[in-house]
Write a protein that holds these residues in place. Sequence first.
Motif, PDB file in Angstrom:
ATOM      1  N   ASN A   1       0.831  -1.215   0.000  1.00  0.00           N
ATOM      2  CA  ASN A   1       0.000   0.000   0.000  1.00  0.00           C
ATOM      3  C   ASN A   1       0.859   1.257   0.000  1.00  0.00           C
ATOM      4  O   ASN A   1       0.568   2.235  -0.697  1.00  0.00           O
TER       5      ASN A   1
ATOM      6  N   PHE B   1      -0.196  14.085   0.702  1.00  0.00           N
ATOM      7  CA  PHE B   1       0.756  12.997   0.866  1.00  0.00           C
ATOM      8  C   PHE B   1       1.274  12.930   2.293  1.00  0.00           C
ATOM      9  O   PHE B   1       1.569  11.852   2.808  1.00  0.00           O
TER      10      PHE B   1
ATOM     11  N   PHE C   1      -0.170   8.088  -5.699  1.00  0.00           N
ATOM     12  CA  PHE C   1      -0.999   9.137  -5.112  1.00  0.00           C
ATOM     13  C   PHE C   1      -0.705  10.532  -5.671  1.00  0.00           C
ATOM     14  O   PHE C   1      -1.643  11.272  -5.976  1.00  0.00           O
TER      15      PHE C   1
ATOM     16  N   LEU D   1      -8.565   2.655   1.456  1.00  0.00           N
ATOM     17  CA  LEU D   1      -8.230   2.619   0.039  1.00  0.00           C
ATOM     18  C   LEU D   1      -9.486   2.676  -0.819  1.00  0.00           C
ATOM     19  O   LEU D   1      -9.491   3.284  -1.904  1.00  0.00           O
TER      20      LEU D   1
ATOM     21  N   THR E   1      -6.811   9.311   3.147  1.00  0.00           N
ATOM     22  CA  THR E   1      -5.421   9.198   3.579  1.00  0.00           C
ATOM     23  C   THR E   1      -5.299   9.232   5.104  1.00  0.00           C
ATOM     24  O   THR E   1      -4.442   8.549   5.671  1.00  0.00           O
TER      25      THR E   1
ATOM     26  N   TYR F   1      -1.042  10.921   5.247  1.00  0.00           N
ATOM     27  CA  TYR F   1      -0.940   9.474   5.434  1.00  0.00           C
ATOM     28  C   TYR F   1       0.176   9.114   6.421  1.00  0.00           C
ATOM     29  O   TYR F   1      -0.097   8.552   7.497  1.00  0.00           O
TER      30      TYR F   1
ATOM     31  N   VAL G   1      -5.919   1.450  -7.089  1.00  0.00           N
ATOM     32  CA  VAL G   1      -6.222   1.631  -5.670  1.00  0.00           C
ATOM     33  C   VAL G   1      -7.258   0.604  -5.206  1.00  0.00           C
ATOM     34  O   VAL G   1      -7.161   0.055  -4.097  1.00  0.00           O
TER      35      VAL G   1
ATOM     36  N   SER H   1       1.128   3.973  -2.980  1.00  0.00           N
ATOM     37  CA  SER H   1       0.786   5.370  -2.690  1.00  0.00           C
ATOM     38  C   SER H   1       1.940   6.295  -3.044  1.00  0.00           C
ATOM     39  O   SER H   1       1.733   7.417  -3.519  1.00  0.00           O
TER      40      SER H   1
ATOM     41  N   TRP I   1     -10.108  12.597  -0.708  1.00  0.00           N
ATOM     42  CA  TRP I   1      -8.757  12.045  -0.625  1.00  0.00           C
ATOM     43  C   TRP I   1      -8.144  12.301   0.747  1.00  0.00           C
ATOM     44  O   TRP I   1      -7.437  11.443   1.279  1.00  0.00           O
TER      45      TRP I   1
END
Length: 445
Positions: A267, A293, A275, A331, A347, A296, A409, A271, A343
């Motif tokens: 994952n 970003f 991502f 996800l 995340t 996460y 995803v 990502s 999003w």
Amino acid sequence: MAGMSQRPSISNEATVPTSRPPRLGLRENAAQFALLVAVNALVGGMVGQQQTVLPLLAQDEFGLTGYTFIFTYVAAFGITKAAANWFAGTFSDRFGRKPVLLVGWLFAIPVPLMLILAPNWGWVVAANVLLGINQGLTWSTTVVMKIDLVGPARRGMAMGLNEAAGYGAVAVTSLLAGYLAEQYGLRPAPFLLGIAYTALALLLSGVFIRETRGHARLEAGQHTPRADGIHDHLHADLTDRQIFVQTSLTEPALSAASQAGLVNNLNFGLSWGLFPLLFATADLPVAQIGLLFALYPGVWGAGQLITGALSDRIGRKHLITAGMTTQAAALAVIAASNGFTGWAAGTVLLGAGTAMVYPTLLAVIGDVAHPAWRGRAVGVYRVWRDLGYAVGAVLGGIVADLVGLDAAVWAAAGISAVSAAVVAVRMYETHRRPSRTSSSAGSVG
């Protein structure tokens, strides 16, 4: 693998002289533990400096458009990091922890310079090969050193602090690198962070960090078998090959942890490469992509301050199962969304699910592995876990090229759900709470 027939034993090796006899415990080793936390933050920062920037660099400066080709740098990183984990575990048991830590940081020196000067994508891939070696040697070694220091009662907390520092630094540095890229361009400003991190880490590791193998010897001399006999087949004198097989396939808790670790980093690898490209489809600015970003690993890092210690109180298995299920749901949210709000929610949820699992899996390895071969067991587990980077990058790239970004995803969501089921069926509870056992709980006989 070379050297699998070797039987290095902690108890038979000369003790490294120290100013006082080693003692186990977080409080007893607070200063050294804090230094190791700081060093692991610098390890994470080396990854964070490039995560936001490199996918954009691939498109804007090198003109790369195929997702699979862009993800080659993640695959190169994951494969080399996985291999370096094996050597980190083997060499730390054989030669000591500190030499491995120092060698790992030497591999980091060229990385930011190569990224700054790269005339083509091959330089970026080569830099990530070196970064993978750096990460495998340094992160694995700081994990083993912290487990050495704290003893069995606080393993979850120790791993929570370790992983929180590392992935918190990934988040902060990703955010900072995104800001620097937006203000000053994709090169060289974001990668100047890596130069500073490497210099500081070499200073701390070379001058202030002390060897911890003596603490592992102390624990090896104190451990008692589990009353239920569940670890009777795992004694101190296992060969490298036996350790590899037990951790990968035959020991239920170790092998279940290894597959869950692989899916976790699948994952993360997906990502890492996908991502930023997915978020860019909504024409978000670089700084906002950097924020998405950073959410996460930011939630992931901070959450581990809670989940690591929680696993010491409630046990490991159910926290891991819940975390893998949460990742699958997160996800799905990301795949079904098409803007910043959705999003961001996905995340954050993905970070929370990963926080439940990441330090807890390492604690499982510490619970089951004998102190005499703990370094090698951690190394094998991290081989499988970090192969997830490459699997996620390649799988994500192929599916994205053939079907689309959202489909990649969705595929990761399905794999995470299957992994949760494997843990629920195969793993047993590995942690014996201190209130029910002696101070040596969690070690195998």
